[in-house]
Design a protein around this motif. Structure first.
Motif, PDB file in Angstrom:
ATOM      1  N   ALA A 252       0.569  -9.135  -9.736  1.00 10.24           N
ATOM      2  CA  ALA A 252       0.496 -10.041  -8.593  1.00 10.24           C
ATOM      3  C   ALA A 252       1.272  -9.502  -7.402  1.00 10.24           C
ATOM      4  O   ALA A 252       0.876  -9.704  -6.252  1.00 10.24           O
ATOM      5  CB  ALA A 252       1.023 -11.422  -8.990  1.00 10.24           C
ATOM      6  N   GLY A 253       2.379  -8.801  -7.676  1.00 11.46           N
ATOM      7  CA  GLY A 253       3.160  -8.231  -6.583  1.00 11.46           C
ATOM      8  C   GLY A 253       2.376  -7.192  -5.811  1.00 11.46           C
ATOM      9  O   GLY A 253       2.402  -7.168  -4.576  1.00 11.46           O
ATOM     10  N   ALA A 254       1.679  -6.332  -6.527  1.00 10.80           N
ATOM     11  CA  ALA A 254       0.871  -5.293  -5.866  1.00 10.80           C
ATOM     12  C   ALA A 254      -0.260  -5.916  -5.064  1.00 10.80           C
ATOM     13  O   ALA A 254      -0.574  -5.455  -3.952  1.00 10.80           O
ATOM     14  CB  ALA A 254       0.335  -4.329  -6.911  1.00 10.80           C
ATOM     15  N   ARG A 255      -0.881  -6.961  -5.619  1.00  8.10           N
ATOM     16  CA  ARG A 255      -1.975  -7.615  -4.891  1.00  8.10           C
ATOM     17  C   ARG A 255      -1.460  -8.290  -3.625  1.00  8.10           C
ATOM     18  O   ARG A 255      -2.108  -8.241  -2.564  1.00  8.10           O
ATOM     19  CB  ARG A 255      -2.664  -8.633  -5.803  1.00  8.10           C
ATOM     20  N   ALA A 256      -0.286  -8.937  -3.715  1.00  8.61           N
ATOM     21  CA  ALA A 256       0.293  -9.582  -2.537  1.00  8.61           C
ATOM     22  C   ALA A 256       0.700  -8.554  -1.491  1.00  8.61           C
ATOM     23  O   ALA A 256       0.572  -8.791  -0.279  1.00  8.61           O
ATOM     24  CB  ALA A 256       1.501 -10.425  -2.946  1.00  8.61           C
ATOM     25  N   LEU A 257       1.170  -7.401  -1.945  1.00  3.48           N
ATOM     26  CA  LEU A 257       1.534  -6.336  -1.011  1.00  3.48           C
ATOM     27  C   LEU A 257       0.309  -5.851  -0.240  1.00  3.48           C
ATOM     28  O   LEU A 257       0.368  -5.657   0.983  1.00  3.48           O
ATOM     29  CB  LEU A 257       2.163  -5.174  -1.781  1.00  3.48           C
ATOM     30  N   ASP A 258      -0.800  -5.693  -0.937  1.00  2.00           N
ATOM     31  CA  ASP A 258      -2.030  -5.271  -0.265  1.00  2.00           C
ATOM     32  C   ASP A 258      -2.494  -6.307   0.754  1.00  2.00           C
ATOM     33  O   ASP A 258      -3.020  -5.955   1.816  1.00  2.00           O
ATOM     34  CB  ASP A 258      -3.139  -5.046  -1.301  1.00  2.00           C
ATOM     35  N   ALA A 259      -2.291  -7.593   0.418  1.00  2.00           N
ATOM     36  CA  ALA A 259      -2.785  -8.657   1.296  1.00  2.00           C
ATOM     37  C   ALA A 259      -1.871  -8.915   2.486  1.00  2.00           C
ATOM     38  O   ALA A 259      -2.353  -9.241   3.580  1.00  2.00           O
ATOM     39  CB  ALA A 259      -2.961  -9.947   0.484  1.00  2.00           C
ATOM     40  N   SER A 260      -0.558  -8.800   2.304  1.00  5.23           N
ATOM     41  CA  SER A 260       0.374  -9.228   3.362  1.00  5.23           C
ATOM     42  C   SER A 260       1.255  -8.111   3.907  1.00  5.23           C
ATOM     43  O   SER A 260       2.020  -8.332   4.852  1.00  5.23           O
ATOM     44  CB  SER A 260       1.283 -10.352   2.830  1.00  5.23           C
ATOM     45  N   GLY A 261       1.180  -6.926   3.318  1.00  4.67           N
ATOM     46  CA  GLY A 261       2.100  -5.862   3.712  1.00  4.67           C
ATOM     47  C   GLY A 261       1.883  -5.358   5.127  1.00  4.67           C
ATOM     48  O   GLY A 261       0.744  -5.170   5.563  1.00  4.67           O
ATOM     49  N   GLU A 262       2.999  -5.153   5.851  1.00 10.20           N
ATOM     50  CA  GLU A 262       2.968  -4.583   7.204  1.00 10.20           C
ATOM     51  C   GLU A 262       3.916  -3.388   7.241  1.00 10.20           C
ATOM     52  O   GLU A 262       5.125  -3.540   7.043  1.00 10.20           O
ATOM     53  CB  GLU A 262       3.411  -5.623   8.239  1.00 10.20           C
ATOM     54  N   VAL A 263       3.358  -2.207   7.474  1.00 11.16           N
ATOM     55  CA  VAL A 263       4.178  -1.001   7.525  1.00 11.16           C
ATOM     56  C   VAL A 263       4.957  -0.984   8.835  1.00 11.16           C
ATOM     57  O   VAL A 263       4.379  -1.134   9.920  1.00 11.16           O
ATOM     58  CB  VAL A 263       3.307   0.264   7.403  1.00 11.16           C
TER      59      VAL A 263
END
Length: 317
Positions: A252-263
């Motif tokens: 779930a952490g990886a999926r949330a990172l893909d959805a909300s991550g901002e570099v």
């Protein structure tokens, strides 16, 4: 039982050719004397087989005699053998049944399909449990499976996580599910889900029950899984992750990172990740070491800092 064994003998001889009485006895887990009696029965039934004595002797079917199973495509034959998972079948007490069924199908397949099925079985092995998961002891699994199959009520003593931990339950078992190497039984009233390895005592009673006609085990389990994950992740944490830390996230952490991550300009990624609790999140994020910075909630950030200071003090000098 004997009829099934006679069919197994025919299919063994068909697929392997000549076999001695001793080899057949070992394969079928019976005595050599039993094999001799079975051969007499097959002779009496008109099955064209011959037996030769001596060191190189054995039983074999006359050329051209075959059982038949038609209508399977190459893909269907392969899928059939791929679906035969010996571990779970053995846990359910169905290991010998599965082996006999596969032997029966294999013996009836044309050579080309048999070769395809054998190749798939030799190339693919399904091992569901995780690397570091302990193997559950499920001594009552065959009895639960029998009750599921025959629609019998179970009276059991069950260990749950909250007080009182050990409780008595009367269950109407609707179905069994194997998830990540762990067995669960879906049972009424409710229905609800119970871990089979947490059954402490079990008694099958003579009372029968009928599964509701509209009950769908697969559909129920999918809903249960969705609700479980919704309960599991009850809060969010705002974090910054280094490239290495971001790469180490899973699930779930990886999926949330893909959805909300901002570099961000420094190469780190700001993201909102679901968490189960402060304690659980602290343990998970500490595993990333200096590759993660917790921004919110403040209580988690403080918990991380306090724990990190304690670790540093303990290992100083």
């Amino acid at each position: 039982m004997r009829a099934s064994r006679l069919v197994s003998i025919l299919l063994l001889l068909q697929t392997r050719g000549r076999m001695t009485a001793s080899e057949l006895a070992d394969e079928l887990e019976v005595s050599v004397r039993t094999v001799y009696r079975d051969m007499d029965a097959l002779h009496a039934a008109g099955v064209p087989l011959c037996g030769d004595a001596g060191h190189r002797g054995g039983y074999q079917l006359f050329e051209g005699y075959r059982t038949r199973l038609t209508g399977l495509s190459k893909e269907e034959a392969g899928a059939l053998f791929l679906s035969g998972i010996p571990g779970p079948a053995a846990e359910l007490g169905l290991g010998s049944v599965l082996a006999a069924a596969q032997l029966r199908v294999r013996g009836a397949l044309p050579p080309a399909l048999r070769e395809q099925a054998d190749r798939i079985q030799a190339r693919f092995h399904l091992d569901a449990p995780g690397w570091y998961a302990e193997v559950d002891q499920v001594p009552f699994l065959p009895a639960v499976a029998d009750a599921v199959w025959n629609g019998r009520v179970l009276q059991l003593r069950y260990r749950r996580w909250r007080e009182p931990t050990d409780v008595d339950r009367r269950l109407e078992p609707y179905g069994l599910v194997l998830k990540a190497g762990r067995w669960y039984v879906v049972a009424a009233p409710g229905p609800r889900v119970y871990r089979v390895d947490q059954i402490l005592e079990l008694h099958s009673v003579e009372e029968q029950f009928t599964v509701p006609g509209d009950f769908d085990l697969i559909g129920y389990w999918q809903v249960h899984q969705s609700e479980f994950h919704a309960r599991l992740h009850s809060a969010d944490a705002v974090v910054r992750l280094s490239p290495d830390g971001a790469a180490r996230l899973t699930g779930a952490g990886a999926r949330a990172l893909d959805a909300s991550g901002e570099v961000q300009p420094d190469g780190w990624t700001r993201a909102v990740l679901p968490i189960e609790s402060l304690d659980h999140a602290c343990r998970e994020f500490l595993a990333l070491g200096a590759e993660v910075e917790v921004l919110e909630p403040a209580a988690l950030r403080e918990r991380m800092a306090t724990t990190a200071r304690a670790i540093a003090a303990l290992n100083a000098g």
